[in-house]
Design a protein around this motif. Sequence first.
Motif, PDB file in Angstrom:
ATOM      1  N   HIS A 145      -2.033   2.369   2.241  1.00 33.20           N
ATOM      2  CA  HIS A 145      -2.095   2.018   0.820  1.00 33.20           C
ATOM      3  C   HIS A 145      -2.647   3.239   0.078  1.00 33.20           C
ATOM      4  CE1 HIS A 145      -1.075  -2.135   1.537  1.00 33.20           C
ATOM      5  NE2 HIS A 145      -2.006  -2.217   2.468  1.00 33.20           N
ATOM      6  N   GLY A 188       5.198  -1.998  -3.274  1.00 36.52           N
ATOM      7  CA  GLY A 188       4.645  -1.079  -2.290  1.00 36.52           C
ATOM      8  C   GLY A 188       5.672  -0.347  -1.455  1.00 36.52           C
ATOM      9  N   ARG A 197       6.405   0.257   3.424  1.00 42.22           N
ATOM     10  CA  ARG A 197       5.701  -0.902   3.978  1.00 42.22           C
ATOM     11  C   ARG A 197       5.930  -1.066   5.472  1.00 42.22           C
ATOM     12  NH1 ARG A 197       8.429  -4.629  -0.569  1.00 42.22           N
ATOM     13  NH2 ARG A 197      10.180  -3.493   0.390  1.00 42.22           N
ATOM     14  N   ASN A 257       5.910   5.030  -2.013  1.00 38.52           N
ATOM     15  CA  ASN A 257       4.526   5.407  -1.788  1.00 38.52           C
ATOM     16  C   ASN A 257       4.471   6.902  -1.488  1.00 38.52           C
ATOM     17  OD1 ASN A 257       2.106   5.981  -0.284  1.00 38.52           O
ATOM     18  ND2 ASN A 257       1.968   3.876   0.420  1.00 38.52           N
TER      19      ASN A 257
END
Length: 291
Positions: free
Chosen positions: A121, A89, A227, A92
């Motif tokens: 997300h 993650g 993150r 992104n």
Amino acid sequence: MTAATATGSVWTFDAIGTGWGIETPHPLSSATRAAVSAVVDRFDRQWSRFRTDSLVSALAEGRATSVEAPEDADAMLALYDEVDAATGGAVNPLVGDALARLGYDARFTLAPWGDPEPAPHWRDVVAWGSGILSLSRPATIDVGALGKGRLVDRVLQTLLPRVDGDVIVDGSGDIAVRGAPVRIGLEHPYDPTRAIGVVEVRDAALCASAITRRTWGTGLHHVLDARTGMPVRAYAATWAIADTAMRADALATALFFDGGPELAAAWGAPWVRMRTDGAVEWSPGFEGEIF
């Protein structure tokens, strides 16, 4: 990076906020230059978060919840899926708002206006398919982790049917080579007059990323961990070689994080990276020279 090439014709121009160079055996025709410019302009109008008239700006500002999907959407977002999974993650495409909070916004304020925040997300927000790109809520898409590499590939694809002979497309550190091999120096991130090594590239692409490019303020630069919304600290620069510039660009970003080397191994892509303490690491398949 610096490239040692055979004598040819070089066309230099500015695009997507940086300098580009295209080297060919002979000067490009006006029609070929126009074709390249059209590809670049279309990509910029679709994906630039620095343009108020772009598709991603319309989505970010809530002026649209869905748009006709740009032709590069599937290739780029599908690759983001792979890199996101590989880095847990950290990479992104919705990192744009986190960059803006730190000052790297559409107005180039270059001063933080909020505390760091993690990116959402993205798969909960972004959807694409059947020719549509949509967001479930306003958010800023930033394809900087691999977008310049994708555009290098698009420019190269435009040139190959129109050029007889070798071609080098250099998108300011994202370099695609077709034809004769090219020796490319790996620029020292803290001293651009020096190289930490050299590698020969043929019919492939080499992309680089460094925290010393696109910097502003103390400790602020464009490579964020999605993150946390914070700039990365462990690595200063990365280089990756792959079959396409988009893949090499994606790996150059992924290599700032755990999981990057494993993704490169899965793709059979050699790489080099330098830590902020000056230590240099490289993959077993890297065939260049480290000084």
